[in-house]
Design an enzyme around this catalytic site. Structure first.
Site, PDB file in Angstrom:
ATOM      1  N   SER A 184      -5.381  30.972   5.543  1.00 52.35           N
ATOM      2  CA  SER A 184      -4.303  30.557   6.443  1.00 52.35           C
ATOM      3  C   SER A 184      -4.385  31.156   7.838  1.00 52.35           C
ATOM      4  O   SER A 184      -3.843  30.596   8.781  1.00 52.35           O
ATOM      5  CB  SER A 184      -2.953  30.895   5.819  1.00 52.35           C
ATOM      6  OG  SER A 184      -2.886  32.269   5.480  1.00 52.35           O
ATOM      7  N   HIS A 212      -3.113  25.090   2.520  1.00 47.75           N
ATOM      8  CA  HIS A 212      -3.538  24.628   3.846  1.00 47.75           C
ATOM      9  C   HIS A 212      -4.641  23.579   3.766  1.00 47.75           C
ATOM     10  O   HIS A 212      -5.318  23.326   4.765  1.00 47.75           O
ATOM     11  CB  HIS A 212      -4.009  25.819   4.692  1.00 47.75           C
ATOM     12  CG  HIS A 212      -2.883  26.696   5.094  1.00 47.75           C
ATOM     13  ND1 HIS A 212      -2.086  26.441   6.180  1.00 47.75           N
ATOM     14  CD2 HIS A 212      -2.377  27.815   4.513  1.00 47.75           C
ATOM     15  CE1 HIS A 212      -1.155  27.378   6.276  1.00 47.75           C
ATOM     16  NE2 HIS A 212      -1.303  28.219   5.269  1.00 47.75           N
ATOM     17  N   LYS A 243       3.623  21.940   4.245  1.00 49.81           N
ATOM     18  CA  LYS A 243       2.647  21.757   5.324  1.00 49.81           C
ATOM     19  C   LYS A 243       2.366  20.250   5.479  1.00 49.81           C
ATOM     20  O   LYS A 243       3.213  19.553   6.010  1.00 49.81           O
ATOM     21  CB  LYS A 243       1.429  22.607   5.044  1.00 49.81           C
ATOM     22  CG  LYS A 243       1.916  24.072   4.790  1.00 49.81           C
ATOM     23  CD  LYS A 243       0.862  25.071   4.617  1.00 49.81           C
ATOM     24  CE  LYS A 243       1.373  26.377   4.023  1.00 49.81           C
ATOM     25  NZ  LYS A 243       2.458  27.044   4.708  1.00 49.81           N
TER      26      LYS A 243
HETATM   27  N1  PMP Z   1       0.023  29.906  -0.187  1.00 44.60           N
HETATM   28  C1  PMP Z   1      -0.533  29.915   1.028  1.00 44.60           C
HETATM   29  C2  PMP Z   1      -2.028  30.003   1.140  1.00 44.60           C
HETATM   30  C3  PMP Z   1       0.274  29.833   2.169  1.00 44.60           C
HETATM   31  O1  PMP Z   1      -0.280  29.857   3.388  1.00 44.60           O
HETATM   32  C4  PMP Z   1       1.676  29.731   2.008  1.00 44.60           C
HETATM   33  C5  PMP Z   1       2.620  29.607   3.183  1.00 44.60           C
HETATM   34  N2  PMP Z   1       2.170  29.875   4.418  1.00 44.60           N
HETATM   35  C6  PMP Z   1       2.208  29.754   0.725  1.00 44.60           C
HETATM   36  C7  PMP Z   1       1.358  29.823  -0.348  1.00 44.60           C
HETATM   37  C8  PMP Z   1       3.690  29.707   0.514  1.00 44.60           C
HETATM   38  O2  PMP Z   1       4.134  28.401   0.630  1.00 44.60           O
HETATM   39  P1  PMP Z   1       5.646  28.029   0.929  1.00 44.60           P
HETATM   40  O3  PMP Z   1       5.847  28.108   2.394  1.00 44.60           O
HETATM   41  O4  PMP Z   1       5.773  26.663   0.385  1.00 44.60           O
HETATM   42  O5  PMP Z   1       6.512  28.999   0.187  1.00 44.60           O
END
Ligand code: PMP
Length: 396
Positions: A184, A212, A243
């Site tokens: 990310s 992502h 996303k």
């Molecule tokens: N896994 C990854 C790799 C993420 O980047 C994120 C959020 N940035 C999440 C899980 C968490 O997802 P959510 O925003 O739906 O709680």
């Protein structure tokens, strides 16, 4: 009270606020798919995860509104009891087909999906191995788990192999390896062609968090496994709806027996209220568009390649990214705040990434792109980066 000393002693954020460069909790007054309005002024959004630009798509908005009319604004309970609608069931069925697995299970956030999946499956005598750049929710899921946790250097499969080998004689029963499909903060893609055989060799269950990736990576947007042509070789895929799916929620997709077990044991599923119907309907409509409009993915990749090449030729350091996540290395924290503010004042909304998310002096501005960005918007982003980058001596 002593327990609150840490709150009274926490001065760092107040110091940044006093300096006028505080970049967090920016109050957005309204938005389009590519802009956020702040202080009555539009800012080009290059700090979102709205990769396909579906948040304001008329079909998505209409689906959300229709679901509110039919089911009301919230489920007021867990899916386990009173909070499961036929929309939740439909979404699971469609996701399983989309990802190419037997079954899928929908949670209320991606974060909860990782807590529920890792925290539930890694038992007392098991061990989970994490890439050091895995997302915080993977780390937190591992902390909740009863088993032990190992961490290997980012993308360093030899380091992982040594740990798996070294643990062979230690009486560990089950092994799990968890990686981000697309990392990310760096934007690089997990090396599944080498990771899958390594996990198979050591009988480790591979879990890929495709937060992502899902929606735009791979020929149909099915994620990292599809991108590598390895759809049936990743046992468990995790995803989020926050996303490309323009909503909120998360899912795990895999074998029916695993999904069935999680459905009856994952505490973050059972003890938390379900995704609101409007959010589920948003995902269903987004999935229709993901399946029917491949041109969005094509445009996103076109933008991605243009921005990567342009930032590099301006002299910015963007690291190993391969995706629409393009982090711009700035360095020291103070300079990063000043850079962020100058961009913001010039109508460009980016995300500053600071310690502890990254090491000291390795601060960056994370930019990410949306299929609906226009060429004029992207020109403005690049011109502003160039101007500020020269002013602050980040580029020459
Ligand atoms: N896994 C990854 C790799 C993420 O980047 C994120 C959020 N940035 C999440 C899980 C968490 O997802 P959510 O925003 O739906 O709680």
């Amino acid at each position: 009270m002593q327990i609150l000393d840490k709150c009274r002693n926490f001065t760092r954020a107040r110091e940044v606020m006093a300096s006028g460069y505080y970049p967090y909790f920016v109050p957005i007054e309204g938005s389009s798919s590519t802009e956020a309005f702040v202080d009555g002024t539009p800012r080009i959004m290059v700090g979102s995860n709205n990769y396909l630009g579906l948040t304001h798509h008329p079909c998505v908005v209409e689906a959300a509104q229709a679901a509110i009319r039919k089911y009301g604004s919230g489920c007021t309970g867990s899916r386990f009891l009173n909070g499961n609608t036929i929309l939740h069931d439909q979404l699971e069925e469609r996701l399983a087909k989309f990802v190419g697995t037997d079954a899928a299970l929908v949670f209320s956030t991606g974060y909860q999906t990782n807590l529920g999946t890792i925290g539930t499956l890694v038992g007392r005598n098991d061990k989970v191995y994490l890439d050091k750049l895995d997302h915080a929710s993977i780390v937190d899921g591992s902390r909740l788990a009863m088993g032990s946790v190992g961490r290997f250097n980012h993308g360093d499969l030899e380091n992982l192999r040594r740990q798996l080998e070294g643990d062979r004689e230690k009486g560990i029963e089950g092994r799990m390896v968890v990686v981000d499909g697309v990392f990310s903060m760096e934007g690089d893609i997990a090396d599944l062609p080498n990771l899958v055989p390594l996990c198979n060799e050591y009988e480790a269950l591979l879990v890929v968090d495709d937060a992502h990736a899902i929606g735009y990576l791979g020929p149909t947007g099915a994620g990292t496994a599809e991108y590598h042509g390895m759809t049936d070789q990743v046992p468990l895929t995790i995803g989020t709806f926050s996303k490309s799916f323009a909503s909120i929620g998360g899912f795990v997709a895999g074998p029916e027996a695993v999904v069935h077990y999680l459905r009856h044991h994952a505490r973050s599923l059972i003890f938390s209220a379900s995704m609101p119907p409007a959010a589920v309907a948003t995902c269903l409509a987004a999935l229709d568009i993901i399946e029917q409009e491949p041109e969005r993915r094509e445009r996103l990749w076109q933008i991605t390649h243009r921005m990567m090449e342009s930032f590099r030729s301006l002299g910015f350091e963007i690291g190993p990214t391969e995706t629409p996540i393009i982090p711009i290395w700035i360095g020291p924290m103070e300079k990063t705040f000043i850079f962020w503010k100058a961009l913001f004042d010039d109508g460009v909304f980016t995300n500053p990434v600071m310690p502890p998310a990254v090491p000291e002096n390795s601060c960056r501005l994370r930019t990410s792109y949306i299929a609906e960005h226009t060429d004029d918007q992207l020109d403005h982003v690049l011109e502003t980066f160039e101007k500020v980058g020269k002013q602050l001596g980040v580029i020459s």
